[in-house]
Every structure is written in structure tokens, then in C-alpha cells.
Design an enzyme around this catalytic site. Structure first.
Site, PDB file in Angstrom:
ATOM      1  N   TYR A 114       0.892  -1.255  -0.113  1.00 17.74           N
ATOM      2  CA  TYR A 114      -0.118   0.062  -0.057  1.00 17.74           C
ATOM      3  C   TYR A 114       0.815   1.291   0.066  1.00 17.74           C
ATOM      4  O   TYR A 114       1.812   1.480   0.802  1.00 17.74           O
ATOM      5  CB  TYR A 114      -0.884   0.293   1.235  1.00 17.74           C
ATOM      6  CG  TYR A 114      -2.102  -0.972   1.106  1.00 17.74           C
ATOM      7  CD1 TYR A 114      -3.112  -0.617   0.321  1.00 17.74           C
ATOM      8  CD2 TYR A 114      -2.061  -2.213   1.840  1.00 17.74           C
ATOM      9  CE1 TYR A 114      -4.205  -1.484   0.024  1.00 17.74           C
ATOM     10  CE2 TYR A 114      -3.287  -3.054   1.598  1.00 17.74           C
ATOM     11  CZ  TYR A 114      -4.424  -2.601   0.915  1.00 17.74           C
ATOM     12  OH  TYR A 114      -5.530  -3.369   0.747  1.00 17.74           O
TER      13      TYR A 114
ATOM     14  N   TYR B 222      -7.952  -9.102   2.024  1.00 20.24           N
ATOM     15  CA  TYR B 222      -8.693  -8.129   1.729  1.00 20.24           C
ATOM     16  C   TYR B 222      -9.270  -8.038   0.447  1.00 20.24           C
ATOM     17  O   TYR B 222     -10.571  -7.620   0.238  1.00 20.24           O
ATOM     18  CB  TYR B 222      -8.032  -6.772   2.433  1.00 20.24           C
ATOM     19  CG  TYR B 222      -8.495  -5.532   2.028  1.00 20.24           C
ATOM     20  CD1 TYR B 222      -9.779  -5.124   2.589  1.00 20.24           C
ATOM     21  CD2 TYR B 222      -8.228  -4.488   0.914  1.00 20.24           C
ATOM     22  CE1 TYR B 222     -10.400  -3.899   2.199  1.00 20.24           C
ATOM     23  CE2 TYR B 222      -8.944  -3.662   0.619  1.00 20.24           C
ATOM     24  CZ  TYR B 222     -10.077  -3.183   1.306  1.00 20.24           C
ATOM     25  OH  TYR B 222     -10.507  -2.009   0.746  1.00 20.24           O
ATOM     26  N   LYS B 223      -8.438  -8.363  -0.392  1.00 23.69           N
ATOM     27  CA  LYS B 223      -8.970  -8.108  -1.776  1.00 23.69           C
ATOM     28  C   LYS B 223      -9.737  -9.422  -2.095  1.00 23.69           C
ATOM     29  O   LYS B 223     -10.102  -9.362  -3.495  1.00 23.69           O
ATOM     30  CB  LYS B 223      -7.790  -8.027  -2.733  1.00 23.69           C
ATOM     31  CG  LYS B 223      -6.757  -6.676  -2.414  1.00 23.69           C
ATOM     32  CD  LYS B 223      -5.737  -6.612  -3.511  1.00 23.69           C
ATOM     33  CE  LYS B 223      -5.199  -5.319  -3.307  1.00 23.69           C
ATOM     34  NZ  LYS B 223      -5.903  -4.182  -3.845  1.00 23.69           N
TER      35      LYS B 223
ATOM     36  N   ASN C 273      -5.501   1.678  -8.632  1.00 25.39           N
ATOM     37  CA  ASN C 273      -5.782   0.604  -7.591  1.00 25.39           C
ATOM     38  C   ASN C 273      -6.179  -0.713  -7.970  1.00 25.39           C
ATOM     39  O   ASN C 273      -6.667  -0.542  -9.289  1.00 25.39           O
ATOM     40  CB  ASN C 273      -6.968   1.227  -6.598  1.00 25.39           C
ATOM     41  CG  ASN C 273      -7.241   0.314  -5.371  1.00 25.39           C
ATOM     42  OD1 ASN C 273      -6.337  -0.297  -4.912  1.00 25.39           O
ATOM     43  ND2 ASN C 273      -8.547   0.262  -4.941  1.00 25.39           N
TER      44      ASN C 273
ATOM     45  N   ARG D  43      -4.580   8.110  -9.470  1.00 27.27           N
ATOM     46  CA  ARG D  43      -3.850   6.985  -8.872  1.00 27.27           C
ATOM     47  C   ARG D  43      -4.744   5.696  -9.464  1.00 27.27           C
ATOM     48  O   ARG D  43      -5.565   5.703  -9.936  1.00 27.27           O
ATOM     49  CB  ARG D  43      -3.797   6.861  -7.272  1.00 27.27           C
ATOM     50  CG  ARG D  43      -5.276   6.693  -6.633  1.00 27.27           C
ATOM     51  CD  ARG D  43      -5.244   6.583  -5.372  1.00 27.27           C
ATOM     52  NE  ARG D  43      -4.364   5.437  -4.653  1.00 27.27           N
ATOM     53  CZ  ARG D  43      -4.788   4.371  -4.256  1.00 27.27           C
ATOM     54  NH1 ARG D  43      -6.237   4.066  -4.520  1.00 27.27           N
ATOM     55  NH2 ARG D  43      -4.305   3.454  -3.795  1.00 27.27           N
TER      56      ARG D  43
END
Length: 342
Positions: free
Chosen positions: A38, A318-319, A227, A225
Site C-alpha cells: 500500500y 482483503y482483496k 488501484n 492513482r
């Protein structure tokens, strides 16, 4: 180069979505290194390579008609995917103006905006729309202004009110989220809606730095950005409230179907300041690519192998990758010379 739009393909049921070689070539591959952690990774949104997803403020591509059909389908099922709190009315008109101005300037073959004071004419050729309306008068449009214009723009849009040194998600059109919900997050502050992100990111102060940066964005100086996550099937609507429709698909991945089923999902997040309201527009433009399509660029496949192989478990959890990550890593291994030599 003019955008050539494909006929409508589907992001549900029979999943007919696919990328042309041209779409694959311009896919925003998100990894600059062989590992991932991150970070703030925000940069000024200055125009980049002609034809790339970074050329214009709002990217329109071959999937335009498909995405607009999918948005209409989601809204028919769940109209609350678009919401505007009463104090965000000016920001909604702000968003309409910004999108219309940039789409008409950047894609004149598809969109036209004519203005005579507050009397506006908007033409959207791909969708067959010709709309005369009075700017500022919602009664002259078929939908509330935020819904009207975001039914005609690819990607999701959150509109963030800035007050008390924070950002609040007080309006938005969100029909293709990566496992979150505009209805749940509505009214939350920046830190509240990022609370589910693994503790490592919070320990690093990533979100404190990001918030400080975003609060200082000036009009005409947007930032962006990338992600990423992964999705089974080319499914755009992976909202929390539809988890019952797609969550089980994570258990369907096998060595035989992994290249076709698993998709890298990349968000180009674009954040401009809205000049009239001072709200911050948070555009989330989603791009999908199957592993099979991605592997036509072996360098991407090699790098993705290393990123996923070494990804910390808490980030993978988390993903939502944990159930099928090893299957993906095993398939991608064939594109990594170092892994082959080991």
C-alpha cells in the site's frame, strides 16, 4: 484517434465481454515493480500518451455502449445506487458541467455541448440523446443532474463534500464497485470508509497522507492513482449488496478455467476539484482484463506472477483473492523465467 465503440456486450449472465487487441494494449497495468504494498501513489493528472487511458480527464473506450447498458440495468434493479444528499445539489450540477465540457472537447465526434447563457444543448450521438435544458433547473432534465450525466459516462463517481478538515461521501453514482456500497458508505468520512483496509496501511500512515493531499487539491489541478483487485468473470457490479450473486464464483476457479475466469480489475481513480461547490469529484474508472488476455503481454504475466506469489496474506484476504490465488500463481508461473529455472 476516434474511439470505435463495440456493440453491446454483457457483464453478467452469459458474460460476452472481451477486450480487442487495441484495448489490451492500452490497459492500465498497475504494477511498476515485482512486488506490491500500500502506498499513496497519487500523481498530478497531466495528460499522457495519446490514445492511452491517461490522455483525457474522462476516458471513453470501446466498451462505452456496454457499460452504459450495464449501468441502466443496475439502476433499474436498484435506483438507490445513485444518491445525492440535499446539500450536494450544487455539486451535482458542477459534475454535470465538468463531464459535459470535457467529453465534448475530447470526443467531439461523439458529444456536443452548446451553451447560450443557462440554456444548454447536449448531444450524445452513441446513445442517441439530444437534450435541451436549463442549467440549474433540474425539472428540465429527465433525471436529477448527477444521475443524468453519469448515466452517460463510464466508471463510478463519488462526490465528496469537504468540511471540518475531512471529506464526506455525500453523493455518488456507484454501479460497478469492488465489494463496497454507496448506500452503506453514504455520509461517511474519508477514514471511516477506508476503515476495512488492512492495518498495515493504517500503520504506515497511508490514509493520513492521502487525506492531507486530497484536501489541498486546487481547481484545474486534478490528481489520479491506480488501484487493483481481481474479479471472477468480467463482472462489473460486485457491490456488497449483490455478494450473494457473485461471492460463490470465487470457488469455481480450477486449473482448467483460471485463464478465462479470473480477471485483473484495475481502477483509474481521478480526483478533480469542482469549482462552484468546492466538492471533490472522485471518479473510479474500472478496467477488466482476463488472465488469458493479459498473458498476450508476457512481461505483464511474469510481473503479475511475482506480485501475487509474494503478496502479504492480509492484503490477499482483503482483496478476496485467498481462495484462488495459488491457482492463479501456478498458471502464471509459466511466464516467469526465474520461476521456471528454479
Amino acid at each position: 484517434m476516434p474511439v470505435v465503440m463495440k456493440p453491446v456486450e454483457t457483464y453478467r449472465d452469459d458474460f460476452t465481454f472481451s477486450n480487442s487487441p487495441q484495448a489490451i494494449a492500452r490497459f492500465p497495468f498497475p504494477f511498476a515493480e515485482d512486488s506490491y504494498m500500500y502506498s499513496v501513489n497519487i500523481e498530478p493528472a497531466t495528460p499522457r500518451e495519446p490514445g492511452s487511458v491517461f490522455e483525457h480527464w474522462f476516458d471513453i473506450d470501446e466498451h462505452y455502449l456496454s457499460e452504459m447498458a450495464e449501468r441502466a440495468c443496475v439502476l433499474e434493479r436498484d435506483p438507490q445506487r445513485c444518491l445525492v444528499m440535499p446539500h450536494m445539489a450544487q455539486a451535482a450540477w458542477d459534475t454535470l458541467e465538468m463531464l459535459m465540457e470535457h467529453l465534448a472537447a475530447d470526443y467531439p465526434e461523439h458529444f456536443t455541448l452548446e451553451r447560450d447563457g443557462d440554456q444548454w444543448l447536449w448531444i450524445n450521438r452513441p446513445l442517441g440523446i439530444e437534450q435541451r435544458f436549463t442549467f440549474g433547473d433540474a425539472g428540465t432534465l429527465p433525471f436529477e443532474p448527477l444521475e443524468y450525466i453519469t448515466r452517460q459516462a463510464q466508471g463510478d463517481f463519488a462526490v465528496l463534500d469537504q468540511r471540518d478538515g475531512d471529506l464526506f461521501m455525500d453523493a455518488g453514482m456507484v454501479t460497478c464497485p469492488a465489494d463496497w456500497s454507496i448506500k452503506f458508505d453514504a455520509g461517511m468520512s474519508f477514514k471511516q470508509w477506508h476503515a476495512p483496509v488492512p492495518g498495515v496501511a493504517h500503520q504506515l500512515g497511508v490514509f493520513d497522507r492521502a487525506l492531507k493531499y486530497l484536501l489541498n487539491i486546487q481547481v484545474g489541478q486534478p490528481v489520479r492513482r491506480l488501484n487493483w483487485t481481481m474479479t471472477i468473470n468480467p463482472r462489473l457490479d460486485t457491490a456488497s449488496e449483490t455478494f450473494h450473486e457473485w461471492g460463490h464464483e470465487r470457488g469455481l476457479v480450477t486449473p482448467q478455467n483460471v485463464a478465462r475466469l479470473v480477471h485483473l480489475r484495475v481502477e483509474l481513480q481521478f480526483m478533480p476539484r469542482l469549482p462552484r461547490s468546492n466538492a471533490l469529484l472522485f471518479g473510479i474508472r474500472t478496467y477488466l482484463i482476463s488472465l488469458e488476455e493479459l498473458a498476450t503481454n508476457p512481461a505483464w504475466a511474469c510481473r503479475l506472477h511475482r506480485v501475487l506469489r509474494d503478496l502479504p496474506d492480509e492484503i490477499a484476504d482483503y482483496k478476496g483473492l485467498t481462495r484462488y490465488r495459488q491457482t492463479v500463481v501456478d498458471w502464471l508461473r509459466q511466464f516467469d523465467p526465474q520461476a521456471q529455472a528454479a
